[in-house]
Write a protein that holds these residues in place. Structure first.
Motif, PDB file in Angstrom:
ATOM      1  N   ILE A  56      -6.804  -0.689  -0.258  1.00  0.00           N
ATOM      2  CA  ILE A  56      -6.015  -0.729  -1.488  1.00  0.00           C
ATOM      3  C   ILE A  56      -6.952  -0.802  -2.686  1.00  0.00           C
ATOM      4  O   ILE A  56      -7.795  -1.696  -2.779  1.00  0.00           O
ATOM      5  CB  ILE A  56      -5.068  -1.950  -1.489  1.00  0.00           C
ATOM      6  CG1 ILE A  56      -4.056  -1.815  -0.342  1.00  0.00           C
ATOM      7  CG2 ILE A  56      -4.348  -2.087  -2.822  1.00  0.00           C
ATOM      8  CD1 ILE A  56      -3.163  -3.022  -0.161  1.00  0.00           C
ATOM      9  N   ASP A  95      -0.009   0.614  -9.434  1.00  0.00           N
ATOM     10  CA  ASP A  95      -1.247   0.696 -10.231  1.00  0.00           C
ATOM     11  C   ASP A  95      -1.997  -0.635 -10.203  1.00  0.00           C
ATOM     12  O   ASP A  95      -3.229  -0.666 -10.182  1.00  0.00           O
ATOM     13  CB  ASP A  95      -0.919   1.063 -11.684  1.00  0.00           C
ATOM     14  CG  ASP A  95      -0.336   2.462 -11.803  1.00  0.00           C
ATOM     15  OD1 ASP A  95      -0.751   3.344 -11.023  1.00  0.00           O
ATOM     16  OD2 ASP A  95       0.535   2.673 -12.668  1.00  0.00           O
ATOM     17  N   LYS A 134       0.837  -1.206   0.000  1.00  0.00           N
ATOM     18  CA  LYS A 134       0.000   0.000   0.000  1.00  0.00           C
ATOM     19  C   LYS A 134       0.867   1.250   0.000  1.00  0.00           C
ATOM     20  O   LYS A 134       0.557   2.236  -0.686  1.00  0.00           O
ATOM     21  CB  LYS A 134      -0.919  -0.014   1.219  1.00  0.00           C
ATOM     22  CG  LYS A 134      -1.874   1.179   1.265  1.00  0.00           C
ATOM     23  CD  LYS A 134      -2.804   1.090   2.481  1.00  0.00           C
ATOM     24  CE  LYS A 134      -3.755   2.291   2.502  1.00  0.00           C
ATOM     25  NZ  LYS A 134      -4.678   2.213   3.679  1.00  0.00           N
ATOM     26  N   GLU A 151       3.654   1.584  -1.411  1.00  0.00           N
ATOM     27  CA  GLU A 151       4.327   1.703  -2.708  1.00  0.00           C
ATOM     28  C   GLU A 151       3.422   2.305  -3.777  1.00  0.00           C
ATOM     29  O   GLU A 151       3.891   2.722  -4.833  1.00  0.00           O
ATOM     30  CB  GLU A 151       4.822   0.325  -3.159  1.00  0.00           C
ATOM     31  CG  GLU A 151       5.883  -0.265  -2.254  1.00  0.00           C
ATOM     32  CD  GLU A 151       6.201  -1.737  -2.565  1.00  0.00           C
ATOM     33  OE1 GLU A 151       7.209  -2.245  -2.083  1.00  0.00           O
ATOM     34  OE2 GLU A 151       5.408  -2.366  -3.298  1.00  0.00           O
ATOM     35  N   HIS A 152       2.112   2.299  -3.539  1.00  0.00           N
ATOM     36  CA  HIS A 152       1.119   2.870  -4.451  1.00  0.00           C
ATOM     37  C   HIS A 152       1.205   2.295  -5.885  1.00  0.00           C
ATOM     38  O   HIS A 152       1.278   3.053  -6.865  1.00  0.00           O
ATOM     39  CB  HIS A 152       1.245   4.408  -4.514  1.00  0.00           C
ATOM     40  CG  HIS A 152       1.152   5.071  -3.184  1.00  0.00           C
ATOM     41  ND1 HIS A 152      -0.027   5.162  -2.478  1.00  0.00           N
ATOM     42  CD2 HIS A 152       2.110   5.670  -2.419  1.00  0.00           C
ATOM     43  CE1 HIS A 152       0.184   5.792  -1.339  1.00  0.00           C
ATOM     44  NE2 HIS A 152       1.481   6.112  -1.269  1.00  0.00           N
TER      45      HIS A 152
END
Length: 381
Positions: free
Chosen positions: A249, A226, A221, A223-224
């Motif tokens: 997430i 796609d 989470k 690290e974001h």
């Protein structure tokens, strides 16, 4: 009163011997086909589905009275539980050899199919996997190993292509379950994603018995990404997806055929609708015999197909087709007939390349809508 035993007349004795010989000659030859899959543990629902497909084929063929080389043949399914465990897989493989099976269907797991393959190779017995997608299964040089599904070398890139081209993902996080299947699929996805220009932020490993994924998901989470790719089975992929949603997430979760089952909605709840998954074969609804088979399966077993039943069903018919062309139930002659297989079944045409892989593989992509598995696209490989 004392009974008097009289010696039968020569005519009566001859008649008795003749009748006995006739009974023996007309008796069916029992031919064992082996099957192994996880029938206990977290993946038992998938293994039982696989076994049901093979059992349905055996029942049908016996009802039609199979004849090979002028002899009536009755098939018997020798079903064994590999518990999705590599060591157990080798034990049951040896048991099937010792039981005298003429061919084997199994396993739907790469982790058990691969170690078992050497045992069947040493015994000269055909092994058809209805679900092992790790490329190594047919790249070990064993002439006895065949499969009726595509491979992760096709499935991984197909998922990566969808992530980048359709979902417009630029960054991905990857998690696998440390099995031959999960690692293999995740590795193929990673190579495909990098080739498509995506950045792999992380690649973490868990295990196929895990139930709590919050630690790795919390890290991801931050690290974001796609999208998140999960390499594993539905028994762990379901909780993984559910816990990702609970942590807020929003990234789409991509997965392969191990996750892409009818049971995923039960395991992941409403979070299932955030999953895109693949099957290393034609979607059931698009298989030439798929809808009719699905109806027949439900009538026989009072439940829907999970995923592998059509493949194990066709595998039995492919073995019997080899028997017919060889005009023999001898394992060596069945094996010799396998490379020239050209069978039209429920899943479509089955013909093998020199490695034992399908000549005409396809990958099907799905999403879930209100928990219902829905076809997105079919990609020819």
């Amino acid at each position: 009163m004392i009974a008097v035993l009289r010696k039968p007349s020569p005519i009566a004795a001859a008649a008795f011997v003749f009748a006995t010989m006739g009974t023996t000659a007309n008796a069916d030859q029992v031919v064992k086909i082996g099957h192994f899959a996880p029938l206990t543990g977290m993946s038992a629902h998938v293994g039982k589905d696989d076994q049901n497909g093979a059992r349905l084929a055996v029942e049908e063929i016996n009802a039609k009275q199979l004849v090979i080389a002028g002899q009536k043949v009755r098939l018997e399914l020798d079903a064994q539980d590999d518990a999705a465990d590599p060591k157990t897989g080798t034990i049951v493989a040896q048991k099937l050899v010792d039981d005298g099976v003429v061919a084997v269907i199994g396993s739907d797991m790469s982790s058990t199919s691969i170690p078992a393959a050497k045992i069947f190779s040493d015994a000269g017995i055909v092994q058809i996997s209805p679900g092992a997608t790790n490329p190594d299964y047919t790249l070990l040089g064993y002439k006895t190993a065949f499969r009726v599904v595509g491979t992760d070398a096709q499935q991984g890139p197909a998922l990566a292509n969808y992530a980048v081209k359709v979902l417009k993902a630029r960054t991905v996080a990857i998690v696998d379950d440390s099995t031959s299947y999960g690692q293999g699929l995740a590795s193929q996805f990673e190579k495909g994603a990098k080739k498509q220009g995506a950045t792999v932020l992380s690649h973490d490993a868990t295990n196929d018995k895990a139930v709590d994924f919050r630690s790795v998901l919390t890290k991801i989470k931050g690290e974001h990404p796609d999208v998140i790719m999960y390499g594993g089975e539905d028994a762990t992929g379901g909780p993984f997806t559910k816990q990702a949603a609970q942590l807020g997430i929003r990234a789409r979760i991509l997965a392969g055929d191990g996750v892409c089952t009818e049971s995923l909605a039960e395991l992941a709840g409403a979070a299932t609708d955030n999953v895109v998954c693949s099957e290393a074969g034609m979607a059931l609804s698009k298989m030439p015999g798929g809808p009719a088979f699905a109806e027949k399966y439900r009538k026989r077993f009072a439940q829907p197909i999970q995923i592998y039943a059509p493949y194990s069903y066709d595998s039995v018919y492919i073995i019997v087709d080899a028997m017919k062309r060889a005009n023999s139930t001898d394992p060596a002659k069945i094996l010799a007939a396998m490379p020239s297989t050209n069978h039209e079944g429920v899943i479509g045409q089955t013909a093998f390349d020199p490695n034992g892989d399908l000549q005409h593989g396809v990958i099907s992509l799905f999403y879930y809508k209100k928990g219902e598995k829905t076809l997105i696209d079919i990609m020819k490989m």
